[in-house]
Design an enzyme around this catalytic site. Structure first.
Site, mmCIF file in Angstrom:
data_model
loop_
_atom_site.group_PDB
_atom_site.id
_atom_site.type_symbol
_atom_site.label_atom_id
_atom_site.label_comp_id
_atom_site.label_asym_id
_atom_site.label_seq_id
_atom_site.Cartn_x
_atom_site.Cartn_y
_atom_site.Cartn_z
ATOM 1 C CD GLU A 45 -3.099 0.628 2.516
ATOM 2 O OE1 GLU A 45 -3.706 1.321 2.377
ATOM 3 O OE2 GLU A 45 -2.695 -0.494 3.312
ATOM 4 C CE LYS A 114 -7.477 0.939 2.537
ATOM 5 N NZ LYS A 114 -6.264 1.282 3.717
ATOM 6 C CB CYS A 175 -4.793 -2.684 3.689
ATOM 7 S SG CYS A 175 -3.793 -2.233 5.549
ATOM 8 C CB SER A 361 20.305 -1.922 34.830
ATOM 9 O OG SER A 361 19.097 -3.065 34.629
#
Length: 707
Positions: A45, A114, A175, A361
């Protein structure tokens, strides 16, 4: 009847606004598809400008440069013979649409906008685009004049239509449309579309890929037909990682599937499908035939002068259809090992910096971050071993040594990864030793620092100015004093991290480039606000910022076995602690004791708050059923405690370090100025346009241009 067609779907590592690089990757993918015998190729896309341009979509430059890239593709005769489906923004009647542009042999066949936009989570498509609401309808689109000069067309169809080839029919679904209840592929299939092309920009989340596969499998099982799914891959310049997994399915079966996590820039997935099997599958479904006969949706058909199958394919028994396969789904621990690692590599190779710096750490969070960098190094070394030219070039740039080829992940880490244990008198020997052992195992350049003198100087300055010296709670101090003394240590670590990240490369090598600083706070701590604002959780990037403590523990257990890191066992056994206050036989600081809730509980609260959309009351009601062994009053206390701390610490969300998005309950609040935070500083395409314009203007005015 046997009717073989070879199709290609692509996963491309596009980068927002990198028009030159995006063009090159698109072209390469088309050439690879053509070399593989495919006559239909689809890409991700918005692959021309990059999916993540965000508010840059509002700029006319983005649309202009997209047309310019398309012009190059239209003029390139090496791309002829392939039906190409590509993506870009298009302005039609002063309205911006997210479009697919279908081209063939230098001509535009269709611009398909779209119809259903993504507008939740990480997506804000309606901010930039409008939805096309006219189902099965097209109208004329007037092409820009420089495109019309190339194609010889004045107008082209714009809207919702099917592409009719000489031997099949292709429908387009974008999509989000796959995820909607009335997906376009249903009506398209009933109207005869045998191949559905879906070009996507779908990001990675833990455990998400299985849902994507099942949706496509169900679509082809119910409707019959071939489904091509293309996807973006890599870091587009923002928090999300697009996880590729381009695939081809037919009649409910997976035929081909690309990798989910890869550091290669171009991946083309090919499959040879039998359209005869599609027709037989559909004809054998009586109910489908009835619905197709009575369907009121009839799509306009755009004729494409191409046959997707070879002329004699039905008689050539040497052509072999692609056999079905079982899809590869990674376990969540594997996803953590691979997704953030690929994201980090994209970031460092595109940032023009020299690697990463991590305050290590000795706890499980910074351990997980370090192991993700180690996983990244493993992926890079493997790609170098395969001879990936792009990765080899990137390694040379990042390491500042052209031609350098690392033999092991540790050799690469020694060049690009610096870790540092920043201890005080409150740190234990065990955590210091764990940090040192992990650094040795993964090969990072490690620095062991004691900060007591710096902490004492800050406290001494405060005492000099105020005449009061703060004390820890265990020494009789108030909670305000206790917290302030902890925050001094935490914030000094951030200051030192940026100092070392800037200058350690200079110390090690003249001209060494600064390092990106990594944070290592998990999603549960962010949700609870259990971190110091602007401490070492404030950095350039956070690979684990939306991953839960439970998933991180699973990842470390997986890495211990799969990566041969026996040293990780000590991190799994350690009790999570900030180690910011003096410890004694009677008291040792513990994260969960200080938070007043466990990490497992925080995971439950996070999912109920974000995913289930629960406020305090509905969360309480849900937990009455989920925790039957816990009394209502205790549940009420827990819920109220969580929402109290969530509320008072909400301000910290606005300063969260940009984190890899992996979890749907992430509280990341940084979504206002919607532009990516990683740019191609060369602006190759854009600056080139400026230079061209300057030269034209100077020639027009008679200015002599010096070579």
């Amino acid at each position: 009847m046997v009717h073989y067609v070879t199709v290609a779907t692509c996963a491309l590592n596009q980068w927002a606004l990198d028009f030159q690089g995006n063009y090159e990757r698109i072209r390469e993918s088309i050439l690879q598809a053509k070399a593989g015998g495919a006559r239909l190729r689809i890409g991700p896309e918005l692959e021309i400008p990059g999916y993540g341009c965000q508010d840059h979509f509002l700029e006319s430059d983005t649309t202009l440069h997209s047309w310019e890239v398309l012009a190059r593709l239209l003029q390139d005769r090496a791309l002829d013979g392939v039906l190409i489906d590509t993506g870009m923004p298009v302005l039609h009647r002063n309205t911006r649409y997210n479009c697919r542009v279908v081209i063939l042999d230098g001509r535009i066949l269709l611009i398909r906008p779209k119809m259903h936009l993504a507008n939740d989570g990480n997506y804000r498509e309606p901010r930039w685009f409008a939805e096309w609401a006219r189902v099965a309808s097209t109208e004329d689109y007037v092409l820009p004049r420089f495109i019309a000069d190339i194609t010889g067309q004045r107008t082209v169809p714009f809207g919702d239509a099917l592409i009719s080839t000489e031997d099949s029919c292709v429908g387009i679904e974008l999509c989000e449309e796959l995820f909607t209840p009335q997906s376009p592929h249903i009506a398209m299939s009933l109207d005869g579309a045998e191949i559905i092309a879906n070009s996507s920009g779908s990001h990675h989340e833990l455990r998400k890929l299985g849902r994507r596969i099942e949706l496509i499998r169900e679509a082809t099982l119910k409707c019959g037909g071939v489904y091509l799914y293309a996807n973006q891959k890599g870091c587009d310049g923002d928090r999300v990682y697009y996880d590729g997994s381009a695939m081809v399915l037919a009649n409910g079966e997976v035929l081909a599937m690309g990798t989910q996590f890869s550091i290669s820039d171009v991946e083309v997935t090919l499959a040879t499908v039998d359209l005869g099997a599609v027709r037989a599958f559909r004809a054998g479904m009586a109910s489908r035939s009835t619905q197709a006969a009575h369907s009121s949706v009839r799509y306009p058909r755009i004729v494409a002068g191409i046959s997707l199958s070879a002329q004699q394919a039905q008689f050539d028994f040497s052509v072999r259809p692609t056999r079905p396969l079982a899809p590869r789904l990674h376990a969540p621990a594997e996803e953590i090992a691979l997704g953030p690692a690929c994201w980090l590599w994209d970031y460092v190779r595109r940032s023009s910096l020299g690697g990463f710096f991590l305050p290590l750490s000795g706890g499980i969070d910074s351990c997980a971050t370090a192991v993700i960098v180690h996983s990244m190094c493993r992926l890079v070394v493997a790609a170098c071993g395969r001879g990936d030219a792009q990765v080899l070039a990137d390694v040379g740039r990042v390491c500042g040594e052209s031609g350098f080829v690392p033999a092991t992940a540790q050799e690469l880490a020694s060049r690009i990864f610096c870790t540092s244990f920043m201890g005080t008198a409150n740190s234990t020997a065990e955590t210091r030793a764990r940090a040192r052992a992990l650094a040795a195992a993964i090969g990072s350049y490690h620095i062991d620092v004691d900060m007591d003198a710096v902490v004492a100087a800050i406290v001494g300055l405060f005492a000099l100015v105020t005449g009061r010296t703060p004390r820890y709670a265990v020494h009789g101090g108030t909670s305000a004093e206790n917290l302030a003394l902890q925050n001094i240590q935490a914030r000094l670590r951030m200051l030192l991290a940026y100092l070392f990240a800037a200058l350690v490369p200079w110390v090690r090598q003249a001209g060494g480039r600064p390092l990106l600083v990594l944070a290592s706070a998990n999603v549960d701590e962010a949700l609870r606000g259990y971190f110091t604002k602007y401490d070492c959780s404030s950095a350039d990037l956070n690979p684990i910022g939306s991953i839960s403590k439970a998933d991180l523990r699973g990842f470390i257990a997986f890495a211990r076995e799969s990566m041969g890191l026996d040293v990780l066992g000590g991190f799994l056994d350690a009790v999570p602690s900030a180690e910011l206050v003096p410890f004694s036989e009677d008291y040792k600081q513990s994260d969960e004791d200080e938070m007043g809730m466990s990490y497992d509980e925080l995971g439950v609260y996070g999912r109920l708050r974000k995913i289930k959309k629960c406020g305090p009351y509905s969360m309480f009601a849900q937990l009455l059923h989920e925790w039957p062994g816990v009394g209502p009053r205790e549940i009420a206390d827990k819920v109220k405690r969580f929402f109290f701390y969530y509320a008072v610490n909400r301000h910290k969300m606005t300063t969260l370090t940009p984190a890899y998005h992996a979890e749907a309950y992430s509280p990341d609040d940084n979504r206002f100025d919607l532009r990516q935070f990683l740019y191609n500083a060369q602006w190759t395409w854009q600056f080139g346009k400026i230079d061209d314009a300057v030269e034209r203007l100077e020639r027009r005015s008679g200015v002599v241009i010096e070579e």
